[in-house]
Design an enzyme around this catalytic site. Structure first.
Site, short mmCIF file in Angstrom:
data_model
loop_
_atom_site.label_atom_id
_atom_site.label_comp_id
_atom_site.label_asym_id
_atom_site.label_seq_id
_atom_site.Cartn_x
_atom_site.Cartn_y
_atom_site.Cartn_z
N HIS A 43 0.83 -1.21 0.01
CA HIS A 43 -0.09 -0.05 -0.09
C HIS A 43 1.02 1.34 0.17
CE1 HIS A 43 0.70 -0.49 4.59
NE2 HIS A 43 0.52 0.74 4.50
N GLY A 85 3.38 5.61 9.31
CA GLY A 85 4.85 5.74 8.97
C GLY A 85 5.64 4.33 9.24
#
Length: 380
Positions: A224, A332
């Site tokens: 992704h 992150g």
């Protein structure tokens, strides 16, 4: 690209600039190298912090997990068609194999594993889960997986949406697919990509993610984080390579080629919490094993393997064959390394919660990525 600029602690989980030289030949009269310690002091400290263990308990757990991992396939073969799944029993420190017939239990115990008699085989439970995979899940359904200890398929539903009509309809269809238990979870899962923040490992577009594991010619990460062909930049905004393959949803894996002065090493970054960890293989840890994660936002955290082959229902679509853990993560951290001892396990996909209040995280198993793209893990 100047070596002095790039050689710094926070470069990435795997990529460094500079020489990675093999040791020269050792003379026949040289003393044998000392045995590798089971874990560094810092790694043991992280396990104590995140798993609530003493140092002695952490050392014992690592030894138990290594033994269980080595035994698992042999014990499964002994169970044959009676095999109902396996897990590490945290209380006894022993591998437990579920069997559907008492006749096979003795053969399994002869391998050194414990046994538990269950109602359903792993094959039949996997088939039930596959039937549930074919259903379209509403957003209130978080995930589903086979639980070998209870011999059921566990469907996790977001607590606040348990009475939603679409959720109830999905659960009703799931129950028809096979033996199902419904559990409530606090939040819906989400991926852990993030907007651009300076000084972090790699970027694609305006998304920041974390590097997973070195392979020969590149590194693996989460699908992704970028599509095939997209350019990847390092922490200093310099060009690393491009996504050579990517799949999401359905799967959540990708790989990036490495060049332009960058190269790969078999290392997972410890971020100063633990020493950088060498990667020596990709033997799969059993359910119940301890596991640690390295990511560019929350750095180093540990937990336990909670479930395997779980289907995760993200807002972008379902992702199959994921492994669920009690390790926390945040935006992150996507793509970052999951490692058990010195064995690569997978790359961070998503989860719920955070590293302040806790939560759960899923990873895409590493061996599926390697097999899908014909890659070879870079090992020490």
């Amino acid at each position: 690209m100047r070596h002095a600029t790039l050689l710094r602690t926070g470069l990435s989980a795997l990529l460094v600039i500079g020489a990675w030289t093999a040791a020269g030949p050792v003379s026949a009269s040289a003393a044998p190298a000392p045995a590798e310690p089971p874990a560094s002091a810092a790694l043991l400290s992280a396990m104590q912090r995140d798993l609530g263990l003493t140092e002695k308990q952490a050392l014992t757990r690592l030894a138990d997990e290594k033994a269980a991992t080595a035994l698992e396939k042999k014990a499964e073969r002994a169970a044959g068609s009676s095999f109902g799944g396996s897990w590490l029993d945290a209380k006894t420190g022993r591998l437990t194999i579920a069997v559907t017939t008492a006749e096979k239990a003795e053969a399994v115990r002869a391998t050194g594993a414990d046994t538990r008699l269950v109602e359903h085989s792993a094959k039949s439970l996997d088939a039930a889960k596959a039937r549930i995979d074919a259903l379209k899940a509403p957003s209130g359904v978080s995930s589903w997986h086979v639980d070998p200890a209870t011999s059921r398929v566990v469907v996790n539903v977001v607590a606040a949406e348990q009475t939603d009509n679409d959720v109830r309809a999905f659960v009703a269809k799931a129950r028809k697919a096979g033996p199902v238990t419904v559990k409530a979870t606090a939040e819906a899962p989400q991926t852990f990509a993030a907007g651009t923040v300076g000084g972090d490992p790699y970027y694609t577009g305006n998304v920041r993610c974390s590097i997973g594991f070195s392979v020969h010619g590149g590194f693996v990460t989460a699908g992704h984080c970028g599509g095939t062909g997209q350019q990847v930049r390092g922490w200093d905004n310099s060009y690393i390579g491009n996504f050579q393959g990517s799949s999401f949803p359905g799967d959540d894996y990708a790989w990036v080629n490495v060049g332009s002065g960058w190269w790969t090493v078999p290392v997972v970054l410890g971020w100063g919490t633990v020493p950088d960890q060498l990667v020596r293989g990709s033997n799969e840890a059993p359910i119940g094993a301890s596991i640690c994660r390295s990511g560019s936002t929350t750095r180093w955290h540990c937990g336990r393997v909670l479930a395997k082959n779980e289907t995760v229902n993200y807002s972008q679509g379902a992702v199959h064959q994921m492994t669920k853990t009690s390790v926390c993560a945040q935006g992150g951290d996507s793509g970052g390394s999951f490692i058990s001892g010195d064995q690569a396990q997978g790359v961070t996909s998503g989860g719920w919660g955070n590293c302040t209040s806790g939560g759960e995280t899923w990873y895409q198993p590493i061996n599926e990525i390697l097999n899908r793209y014909g890659l070879r893990l870079h090992t020490a």
